[in-house]
Design a protein around this motif. Structure first.
Motif, PDB file in Angstrom:
ATOM      1  N   ASP A   1      -3.750  -1.999  -7.923  1.00 21.43           N
ATOM      2  CA  ASP A   1      -2.481  -2.485  -7.365  1.00 21.43           C
ATOM      3  C   ASP A   1      -2.731  -3.541  -6.293  1.00 21.43           C
ATOM      4  N   LEU A   2      -3.790  -3.369  -5.523  1.00 19.19           N
ATOM      5  CA  LEU A   2      -4.083  -4.302  -4.431  1.00 19.19           C
ATOM      6  C   LEU A   2      -5.572  -4.192  -4.097  1.00 19.19           C
ATOM      7  N   ALA A   3      -6.166  -5.311  -3.675  1.00 16.95           N
ATOM      8  CA  ALA A   3      -7.527  -5.284  -3.118  1.00 16.95           C
ATOM      9  C   ALA A   3      -7.483  -5.913  -1.737  1.00 16.95           C
ATOM     10  N   ILE A   4      -8.328  -5.429  -0.839  1.00 16.12           N
ATOM     11  CA  ILE A   4      -8.397  -5.985   0.519  1.00 16.12           C
ATOM     12  C   ILE A   4      -9.871  -6.204   0.861  1.00 16.12           C
TER      13      ILE A   4
ATOM     14  N   ILE B   1       0.886  -1.169   0.000  1.00 17.91           N
ATOM     15  CA  ILE B   1       0.000   0.000   0.000  1.00 17.91           C
ATOM     16  C   ILE B   1       0.927   1.222   0.000  1.00 17.91           C
ATOM     17  N   PHE B   2       0.740   2.104  -0.987  1.00 16.65           N
ATOM     18  CA  PHE B   2       1.685   3.224  -1.168  1.00 16.65           C
ATOM     19  C   PHE B   2       0.956   4.427  -1.779  1.00 16.65           C
ATOM     20  N   SER B   3       1.543   5.596  -1.628  1.00 17.63           N
ATOM     21  CA  SER B   3       0.932   6.828  -2.153  1.00 17.63           C
ATOM     22  C   SER B   3       0.720   6.707  -3.658  1.00 17.63           C
ATOM     23  N   GLY B   4      -0.450   7.209  -4.098  1.00 15.84           N
ATOM     24  CA  GLY B   4      -0.752   7.229  -5.524  1.00 15.84           C
ATOM     25  C   GLY B   4      -1.305   5.924  -6.062  1.00 15.84           C
TER      26      GLY B   4
ATOM     27  N   SER C   1      -0.859   9.507   0.309  1.00 10.14           N
ATOM     28  CA  SER C   1      -1.572  10.560  -0.436  1.00 10.14           C
ATOM     29  C   SER C   1      -1.883  10.033  -1.836  1.00 10.14           C
ATOM     30  N   GLY C   2      -2.833  10.690  -2.474  1.00  8.29           N
ATOM     31  CA  GLY C   2      -3.137  10.352  -3.865  1.00  8.29           C
ATOM     32  C   GLY C   2      -3.729   8.971  -4.070  1.00  8.29           C
TER      33      GLY C   2
END
Ligand code: 5RP
Length: 242
Positions: free
Chosen positions: A95-98, A29-32, A60-61
């Motif tokens: 990018d990822l689903a949770i 999990i990362f910005s943007g 952010s983003g």
């Protein structure tokens, strides 16, 4: 033995929040990023934690895709920007689903869809590079098919013919009824849900395909085609990854 005792509701909150923090540490999990957000009482604490990590400036983003009206409303309330999976900002890829789960088998197969959000949950999970599941320890089971009934999203007009074919696969079917609404549950996509159960454990991978071959079935939520990272909180307040 430890004397820490967490209720199921506390375990759900712990699993959701801890998974978000671990996934931030791992840079999954990362910005943007573009993130898919699941539905239910374990996914929502994850959504809340994500919002907190945005508010504290860690992230952010973030662009979110919600799997249900429930999660869309939560994102609106928590100031998480939410998009359609089809939006040009998302481009049908995450990018990822949770998300949460209703049952988790020893090999990491799932039953999902207790909140009737199964179709969008599956679409979101399969279009994400990584998929993380959050759950309390009651969700871990020895086998699938006989406990939590398998949710199957169907076209209303094919209800009777689908039930007949599911019975030929050895299942008993119940049309999911609404609560504080007369008649059946109508999903966020305008369809009906059959809850389907067998007397003996089934081969979930084979049955996922067999059920989806029935004309008029949109999807079922045996989830066997993609290995998730699984974060399980137990009554001692520990979160285990498997
Ligand atoms: C909703 C789902 C949920 O993730 C699943 O039902 C688990 O719910 P909860 O975390 O509330 O126990 O699949 O369609």
């Amino acid at each position: 033995m430890t004397d820490t005792v967490m209720t199921q509701a506390e375990q759900k909150k712990l699993a959701g929040a801890t998974a978000i923090d671990i996934l931030i540490e791992r840079k999954l999990i990362f910005s943007g990023m573009k993130i898919g957000l699941g539905t239910g009482s374990t996914a929502l604490p994850a959504v809340e934690r994500l919002a907190r990590r945005i508010a504290d400036g860690t992230l952010s983003g973030i662009k979110a895709v919600a799997t249900s009206f429930q999660t869309t409303i939560a994102c609106e309330q928590l100031d998480i920007p939410v998009y359609s999976l089809n939006a040009k900002e998302i481009g049908g890829k995450l990018d990822l689903a949770i998300d949460g789960a209703d049952e988790i088998s020893p090999e990491g197969y799932l039953i999902k869809g207790g909140g009737a959000a199964l179709l969008r949950e599956k679409i979101v999970a399969y279009n994400a590079a990584h998929f993380a599941v959050v759950a309390d320890s009651s969700k871990e089971v020895a086998s699938l098919g006989t406990g939590f009934a398998l949710p199957v999203e169907i076209i209303a007009e094919a209800r009777v013919s689908i039930v007949r074919e599911l019975e030929q696969l050895g299942a008993a079917c119940t049309l999911r009824e609404g609560i504080r609404k007369a008649g059946p549950v109508v999903t966020d996509n305008g369809n009906l849900i059959l809850d389907v159960q067998w007397q003996n454990p089934v081969d979930a991978a084979a049955m996922e395909d067999a059920v989806n071959r029935i004309t008029g079935v949109l999807d079922n939520v045996f989830f066997t085609k993609k290995k998730p990272m699984i974060f399980v909180a137990d009554g001692t307040g520990t979160v285990r990854e498997r």
